[in-house]
Design a protein around this motif. Structure first.
Motif, PDB file in Angstrom:
ATOM      1  N   ALA A  25      -7.237   9.891   8.490  1.00 56.15           N
ATOM      2  CA  ALA A  25      -6.458   9.250   7.477  1.00 56.15           C
ATOM      3  C   ALA A  25      -6.105   7.763   7.692  1.00 56.15           C
ATOM      4  O   ALA A  25      -6.209   7.099   6.555  1.00 56.15           O
ATOM      5  CB  ALA A  25      -5.255  10.145   7.190  1.00 56.15           C
ATOM      6  N   ILE A  26      -5.929   7.418   8.911  1.00 54.25           N
ATOM      7  CA  ILE A  26      -5.645   6.092   9.512  1.00 54.25           C
ATOM      8  C   ILE A  26      -6.924   5.285   9.083  1.00 54.25           C
ATOM      9  O   ILE A  26      -6.540   4.125   8.528  1.00 54.25           O
ATOM     10  CB  ILE A  26      -5.222   6.045  10.694  1.00 54.25           C
ATOM     11  CG1 ILE A  26      -3.963   6.862  11.184  1.00 54.25           C
ATOM     12  CG2 ILE A  26      -4.905   4.380  11.548  1.00 54.25           C
ATOM     13  CD1 ILE A  26      -3.515   7.003  12.439  1.00 54.25           C
ATOM     14  N   LEU A  27      -8.124   5.448   9.466  1.00 58.30           N
ATOM     15  CA  LEU A  27      -9.160   4.849   9.100  1.00 58.30           C
ATOM     16  C   LEU A  27      -9.341   4.341   7.620  1.00 58.30           C
ATOM     17  O   LEU A  27      -9.624   3.677   7.177  1.00 58.30           O
ATOM     18  CB  LEU A  27     -10.491   5.448   9.738  1.00 58.30           C
ATOM     19  CG  LEU A  27     -10.603   5.489  11.110  1.00 58.30           C
ATOM     20  CD1 LEU A  27     -11.714   6.278  11.688  1.00 58.30           C
ATOM     21  CD2 LEU A  27     -10.888   3.896  11.491  1.00 58.30           C
ATOM     22  N   GLU A  28      -9.021   5.654   6.919  1.00 59.73           N
ATOM     23  CA  GLU A  28      -9.406   5.519   5.566  1.00 59.73           C
ATOM     24  C   GLU A  28      -8.184   4.654   4.755  1.00 59.73           C
ATOM     25  O   GLU A  28      -8.537   4.025   3.687  1.00 59.73           O
ATOM     26  CB  GLU A  28      -9.499   6.917   5.020  1.00 59.73           C
ATOM     27  CG  GLU A  28     -10.637   7.703   5.389  1.00 59.73           C
ATOM     28  CD  GLU A  28     -10.623   9.211   4.882  1.00 59.73           C
ATOM     29  OE1 GLU A  28      -9.538   9.513   4.279  1.00 59.73           O
ATOM     30  OE2 GLU A  28     -11.528   9.985   4.958  1.00 59.73           O
ATOM     31  N   SER A  29      -7.203   4.592   5.165  1.00 60.70           N
ATOM     32  CA  SER A  29      -6.008   3.802   4.483  1.00 60.70           C
ATOM     33  C   SER A  29      -6.467   2.210   4.873  1.00 60.70           C
ATOM     34  O   SER A  29      -6.037   1.608   3.660  1.00 60.70           O
ATOM     35  CB  SER A  29      -4.600   4.109   5.330  1.00 60.70           C
ATOM     36  OG  SER A  29      -4.616   3.561   6.703  1.00 60.70           O
ATOM     37  N   ARG A  30      -6.914   1.773   5.607  1.00 63.45           N
ATOM     38  CA  ARG A  30      -7.366   0.500   5.845  1.00 63.45           C
ATOM     39  C   ARG A  30      -6.173  -0.234   5.961  1.00 63.45           C
ATOM     40  O   ARG A  30      -5.817  -1.636   5.807  1.00 63.45           O
ATOM     41  CB  ARG A  30      -8.284  -0.298   4.824  1.00 63.45           C
ATOM     42  CG  ARG A  30      -9.687   0.644   4.875  1.00 63.45           C
ATOM     43  CD  ARG A  30     -10.373  -0.092   3.913  1.00 63.45           C
ATOM     44  NE  ARG A  30     -11.096  -1.526   4.253  1.00 63.45           N
ATOM     45  CZ  ARG A  30     -10.668  -2.439   3.509  1.00 63.45           C
ATOM     46  NH1 ARG A  30      -9.851  -2.478   2.643  1.00 63.45           N
ATOM     47  NH2 ARG A  30     -11.355  -3.798   3.831  1.00 63.45           N
ATOM     48  N   ASP A  31      -5.072   0.435   6.652  1.00 59.20           N
ATOM     49  CA  ASP A  31      -3.599  -0.267   6.355  1.00 59.20           C
ATOM     50  C   ASP A  31      -3.120  -0.202   7.762  1.00 59.20           C
ATOM     51  O   ASP A  31      -3.055   0.825   8.515  1.00 59.20           O
ATOM     52  CB  ASP A  31      -2.677   0.712   5.645  1.00 59.20           C
ATOM     53  CG  ASP A  31      -1.315   0.253   5.555  1.00 59.20           C
ATOM     54  OD1 ASP A  31      -0.823  -0.847   6.134  1.00 59.20           O
ATOM     55  OD2 ASP A  31      -0.528   0.734   4.613  1.00 59.20           O
ATOM     56  N   ARG A  32      -2.735  -1.459   8.567  1.00 60.37           N
ATOM     57  CA  ARG A  32      -2.293  -1.454   9.815  1.00 60.37           C
ATOM     58  C   ARG A  32      -1.115  -0.878  10.108  1.00 60.37           C
ATOM     59  O   ARG A  32      -0.971  -0.231  11.048  1.00 60.37           O
ATOM     60  CB  ARG A  32      -1.963  -3.071  10.213  1.00 60.37           C
ATOM     61  CG  ARG A  32      -1.463  -3.249  11.478  1.00 60.37           C
ATOM     62  CD  ARG A  32      -1.885  -2.877  12.731  1.00 60.37           C
ATOM     63  NE  ARG A  32      -1.512  -3.003  13.870  1.00 60.37           N
ATOM     64  CZ  ARG A  32      -0.740  -1.994  14.343  1.00 60.37           C
ATOM     65  NH1 ARG A  32      -0.708  -0.909  14.023  1.00 60.37           N
ATOM     66  NH2 ARG A  32      -0.181  -2.195  15.684  1.00 60.37           N
ATOM     67  N   THR A  33      -0.100  -0.772   9.218  1.00 56.49           N
ATOM     68  CA  THR A  33       1.024  -0.047   9.126  1.00 56.49           C
ATOM     69  C   THR A  33       1.233   1.413   9.492  1.00 56.49           C
ATOM     70  O   THR A  33       1.879   2.094   9.865  1.00 56.49           O
ATOM     71  CB  THR A  33       2.102  -0.457   8.127  1.00 56.49           C
ATOM     72  OG1 THR A  33       1.622   0.355   6.909  1.00 56.49           O
ATOM     73  CG2 THR A  33       2.149  -1.722   7.932  1.00 56.49           C
ATOM     74  N   LYS A  34      -0.105   2.167   9.252  1.00 54.01           N
ATOM     75  CA  LYS A  34      -0.427   3.533   9.427  1.00 54.01           C
ATOM     76  C   LYS A  34      -0.834   3.767  10.721  1.00 54.01           C
ATOM     77  O   LYS A  34      -0.726   4.921  11.241  1.00 54.01           O
ATOM     78  CB  LYS A  34      -1.769   3.890   8.520  1.00 54.01           C
ATOM     79  CG  LYS A  34      -1.283   3.656   7.017  1.00 54.01           C
ATOM     80  CD  LYS A  34      -0.003   4.393   6.599  1.00 54.01           C
ATOM     81  CE  LYS A  34       0.303   4.154   4.984  1.00 54.01           C
ATOM     82  NZ  LYS A  34       1.486   4.950   4.552  1.00 54.01           N
ATOM     83  N   ALA A  35      -1.409   2.859  11.521  1.00 55.34           N
ATOM     84  CA  ALA A  35      -1.632   3.157  12.906  1.00 55.34           C
ATOM     85  C   ALA A  35      -0.545   2.961  13.814  1.00 55.34           C
ATOM     86  O   ALA A  35       0.666   2.533  13.434  1.00 55.34           O
ATOM     87  CB  ALA A  35      -2.905   2.091  13.423  1.00 55.34           C
ATOM     88  N   GLY A  36      -0.721   3.165  15.087  1.00 55.19           N
ATOM     89  CA  GLY A  36       0.525   3.118  16.193  1.00 55.19           C
ATOM     90  C   GLY A  36       0.721   1.620  16.695  1.00 55.19           C
ATOM     91  O   GLY A  36       0.006   0.748  16.231  1.00 55.19           O
ATOM     92  N   ALA A  37       1.645   1.664  17.642  1.00 57.63           N
ATOM     93  CA  ALA A  37       2.096   0.360  18.297  1.00 57.63           C
ATOM     94  C   ALA A  37       0.790  -0.387  18.942  1.00 57.63           C
ATOM     95  O   ALA A  37      -0.137   0.311  19.414  1.00 57.63           O
ATOM     96  CB  ALA A  37       3.123   0.540  19.072  1.00 57.63           C
TER      97      ALA A  37
END
Length: 247
Positions: A221-233
């Motif tokens: 889901a993180i990959l598909e979001s293409r949204d940095r805020t969805k990944a970790g620190a």
């Protein structure tokens, strides 16, 4: 006759503002230090081309770089000169002539990065510049499951700190290996190229999985979001090493 010289370099990035040379009035960089010594050695204005632009505090076991020169010095003489006059936290392990068209960055086919995480009961004082200490016990099995979902060709925009990039954020990861003993956990990431902070964000996200703060399945889901805020620190710089560049 102009020559193209390749260097194999290792460095401790602890006190540097990364690899890339900065303008006047800015911090000290690995490239800047090397170019200063190379220019004095050759009597020319040398521009050094690196295979990768490591960030401030990041280290390298094998950085590759090349420069053009009209110098007649033998390669072993260059190696001796460089290691005599460079600071002790930068070393040149190999110097050789390469074809005119060789380019350290553009000809690189793959890179391998190593990230070191200290996991003992007490953080080692002497490793503090070269590891990131985890106070939490990490679930290595869960981390390996999460890492497996990142292997392959994907859009890694969610794992990139540069929000304004107009270039493709598609990269291919060939393998992510995770090894742990009683004192250290090592994550090796091997791929055809990496975005800004990509490895450190991958590591930071895997650590959150290891802590139980995320499920391994979330990686898709993180990959598909293409949204940095969805990944970790973003993991701390001092644990990261450029391990190898392939051509």
């Amino acid at each position: 006759m102009e020559r193209n010289i390749r260097l194999l370099i290792e460095y401790d990035g602890s006190r540097y503002d990364g690899w890339q040379r900065l303008g006047k009035g800015h911090g000290v960089t690995i490239q800047g230090k090397l170019e200063d010594v190379l220019s004095k050695m050759t009597g020319e204005q040398v521009e050094l081309i690196g295979a990768g632009r490591t960030d401030a505090g990041v280290h390298a076991y094998e950085q590759v770089a090349n420069f053009h020169t009209n110098s007649n010095m033998k390669c072993w003489e260059m190696k001796y000169y460089l290691n005599r006059y460079l600071p002790g936290d930068i070393a040149v392990n190999r110097v050789d002539d390469v074809p005119e068209r060789f380019h350290s960055r553009y000809n690189a086919k793959a890179k391998k990065y190593l990230y070191r995480i200290a996991i003992g009961d007490v953080p080692c004082v002497f490793d503090r510049k070269y590891t990131w200490y985890s106070f939490d016990k990490l679930d290595v099995t869960a981390m390996k499951k999460a890492a497996a979902l990142l292997v392959g060709e994907h859009d890694f925009k969610a794992f990139c700190s540069n929000k304004r990039t107009n270039k493709s954020t598609v990269r291919e990861i060939y393998d992510i290996d995770i090894y742990a003993d009683t004192r250290e956990l090592q994550i090796t990431v091997y791929g055809n190229g990496f975005l800004y902070n990509m490895v450190r964000i991958i590591v930071g996200t895997l650590i959150e999985v290891g802590k139980g703060e995320r499920r391994p399945e979330e990686m898709t889901a993180i990959l598909e979001s293409r949204d940095r805020t969805k990944a970790g620190a973003t993991a701390a710089a001092q644990g990261l090493f450029l391990q190898e560049v392939e051509y």
